[in-house]
Structures are given as C-alpha cells and as structure tokens.
Design an enzyme around this catalytic site. Sequence first.
Site: not given
Ligand code: FAD
Length: 486
Positions: A284, A287, A315, A350, A368, A391
Amino acid sequence: MSAATHPSDAPIIVWFRQDLRIADNPALAHAAQTGRPVIPVFILDDETPGVWKTGSASRWWLHYSLKSLNDNLTRLGTPLLLRRGNSAVILDQLVAETRAAGIVWNRCYEPFARDRDAIIKSELGNAGLDVKSFNGSLLVEPWTVQTKSDAPYRVFTPFWREARTQLTDVALAAAPRHLTAMESSPSGDCLNDWALRPSQPNWAEGFSETWEPGELGAHAALEHFLERRVKDYAEGRDRADLNITSTLSPHLHWGEISPAQIWTAVHASGDEDVSRDAQKFLSEIGWREFSYNLLFHFPTFPTDNHQVRFDDFPWQGTETQFKAWTRGRTGYPFVDAGMRQLWKTGWMHNRVRMVAASFLIKHLMIDWRRGQDWFWDTLVDADLASNSASWQWVAGSGADAAPYFRIFNPTTQGEKFDPKGAYIRKWVPELAKLPTKWIHAPHTAPAEVLAAANVSLDQTYPRPIVDHKHARDRALSAFKNLKAAA
Ligand code: FAD
C-alpha cells in the site's frame, strides 16, 4: 559570489514543505552538518501560479504539525520561521535579509512545485547560493523506476516489482542533535495569525479527538500499528468496522514520518522474511509511490482524464444530489457513514472511499473532479498524487484503473465490509437501533421495524436518492455509448 566565498557564519536556509520532521530529514541533516547557523523556514504559499491551495481540513492539520515542528526545532536550538506569500519572493527577501550562503530542501513532485522549485534553484544558484535538494518523501523517485524501454510504468504490479529491487538497502538520514541559531534571527509570522483552524463554526472539533499531528504522533501511530494491527492487515484492511489500518496517511502527507522510516521499522519488527500482512501493508505504501510516479510523468492527472475517451462522458448529476452526497444523506447507509466519518474526522476508511467515490461517479454520474475537490478540502490526508490517482482509478479513466463496468453495489459492499453494521451505527446514529438485517437498506424494512427503531423514512433518514439497478444500467449504457463513439 560563489558559495565558498561566504563568511563561515553565513547561515543556511532549510525550506520545510512536506517534510515536517527532524529525524530522517536529509535536507535538515545536510544543513546541520555544514556547521553553519540554520534558518528553518516554512512558507504558507497560496500564491505560486498553479498552486493547489492547501484544503481546509489539511490546514487544521498543518497548524498543529507546524506547532510540533517548532517545538522540536526550538529544543535543538533554533525556532521555525514562518512567512506567508509567494515562495520565490519570500525566499529572495530572506536571502537578502540574512545573507545566507545556501538553501536546502526535500523535493516535492506536484507539477506547480516542480516548476516553482526549478526556477528558485536556478535563480538562487545564479545569485551565488549553494542550492541543494534531496529525496525525503519517497522510497523511489519517479525517474528512477522505468520500464526496459525507458517509459514510465502505468501498471502497479510491474512498477512495484521493479521499485522493490532498489530497496535492498534503505538508509535513514541522521537526526541532528543540535542546530546553531543566527545571532540575530529574522522575524516571522505568528502561527495563530494564519488562522489555519476553523472558528465559526468550528467543524474540526472531532479532529482533535482523533488525531495527534506531529512527529511524535506519527511514530506513536506506527508503533501502535506494528504492535497491534499489522498481524491482521491482509484480511482485515477492508473491514470498515475494524480499526486495522495504520492511519498514517496524514502523517505521511506532511512528512512527519518518511516512507523510509516505515520501511525500516517494518523490516526491523519482523524476520528478514516479512510476513504476508506486512508485505501487503508495504505494497500500500507502494501505491503511494505509484501515485507519485503517475503525477510526475503525467502532470495533468488531477485535472484531465488520463484516458481521453472519458472526455465525452455525459456527466449529469444535479446539485441537490451532489449536496446529498457531501452531507451523507444519499439513503445508502454505507456511503453516508463514510461521508460523515470524513466530515467529522477528516479521514475515511479506504474501502468506503472507493464505494463513496464510485457512488458519486457511477450512480450519480457526477464528474470525478468534483469528488476529488471535495476530498481535497475535507481530508486531513489530502494529497494531490494519491487523491487524483485514486479518483481516476475509481472512475476507470486512470492508469491501471478499475474497469468502468465494475460498479460497486453500495448495499452489498456494506454487508460485506461492515457485516454487523457497527460502522454505520457509529456514523449514522439515527439508524443505530435498526436490526442488522435491515441496517444496510433501511428503505426495505417493514414499517413496524422502522417504527421500533425510531426511523422515519424521508424524515430522520432519506430513501435512496437513486435506485441502484436503474443507476447501474444508466451508467453502463453511457459507458457503452462512449466505447461505441471511441
Ligand atoms: P493503510 O492501509 O495503513 O496504508 C498505509 C499507507 O499507504 C497510507 O497511509 C497511504 O499513504 C498509502 N496508501 C494506502 N492505500 C493507498 C492508495 N490506494 N493510494 C495511494 N496510497 C495509498 N490517500 C491519501 O493519502 N491522500 C488522499 O488524498 C487520498 N485520496 C483518496 C481518494 C479516493 C477516492 C480513494 C479511493 C483513496 C484515496 N486515498 C488517499 C488512498 C487511501 O484511501 C488512503 O491512503 C488510506 O485510506 C489511508 O489510511 P491508512 O493510512 O490507514 O492506510
């Protein structure tokens, strides 16, 4: 004047941006090693052309993060200087005031920041300053991970496979033990005068109960995650009702902790052969790296469909529907719970982000970019790279995106990832008394069940603002027409 001709007491400026920490901060470490007086500065910049102004929830975070950074820097010997305005202009002024010998920063990757930094680097370099930039925010910088034919990766799995080959020896920059201050420090703004926190109304009350911004809070979150949560991560991370994920995202965005520190801590906490759960967690983080890779190579990601065939997408959602989505009053409890969690805490799980975003794009057929902007303003972890990539991933218009025809059913997603409805009960309290059988679709519950739970449809809780099946068919047919036209 070349850098070498500056007097030995000429200071070095450390320009903090998205690296609000002391430990593993390569720019700060370099400045400390020069032995020169250090001027740490943060510039609140809403003026650089093309800037994505920090959103409201992120400003709340920033206030406390700067406060914490200032405390830590002060302990080391010199407080954080605050200035506001166009970064290039402010830095010119600061160099003139202090006769600085050099300036250092950790790199940012947003298109406007790259343009800005390139100009500043060249202008201050030409003026005789020693200008250096470092990697303090990524495990692998975008230009270092390329396909065999030197093209950027557009698919996550091969990107991450290649990136990992570079991560055999992740080094951390030493935290300085002492910083020398200038004899007479330049004056700066007072943090409170920036009014980064909301006042009337104070919509951020719930934020303080949820978060501890700052380097200490970031490390506490990582420690807690590694001790208690990571063991269940692979299976549990999608469950909205369980607190399994790390909640490190705002700390990572503001650089209160670096991905290198996380990488190192994960490897130090287990055997060489990191567990499946920890691998999933690191992927993650991967990602996040991939999102930065996309933003770097495709700078229009936050504004333009990556796949241009989506430019003709019809849209059509209404303002009333958009408002219902933002307020968490769509009539789909899982979506509504997420949108209210976002409003109350500045963060959303997430899985729910994916479902709520899909609902806006596919059920309501709202662009979006409107959802992206709402998230930008309301998330404490708002991050241009991750937000835009995510997005576009949900929309189906991005790189390595979910196919457009995969349309989340907001009811069954709730049943699967919040099986007992605990998440919904927490964030949509007017449904709290509904039996689990009905909590994901209150409009289908018998009248006596609703009455016993004090739910009055359209009064206390709305009926669905769109019918799932109708919305799904409509979105699919719009997509088919798009394909036909392509
Ligand atoms: P964990 O599951 O603990 O993951 C660890 C770290 O990995 C996160 O802190 C984050 O830095 C990174 N990560 C995890 N999933 C993703 C992902 N899909 N894409 C990129 N990095 C990821 N994340 C943001 O940091 N900022 C945003 O503005 C953002 N906008 C989002 C918008 C949408 C529509 C969606 C579906 C996801 C978005 N995310 C965003 C990705 C993700 O949802 C969050 O990073 C995550 O929920 C953060 O929670 P966590 O730190 O507990 O994640």
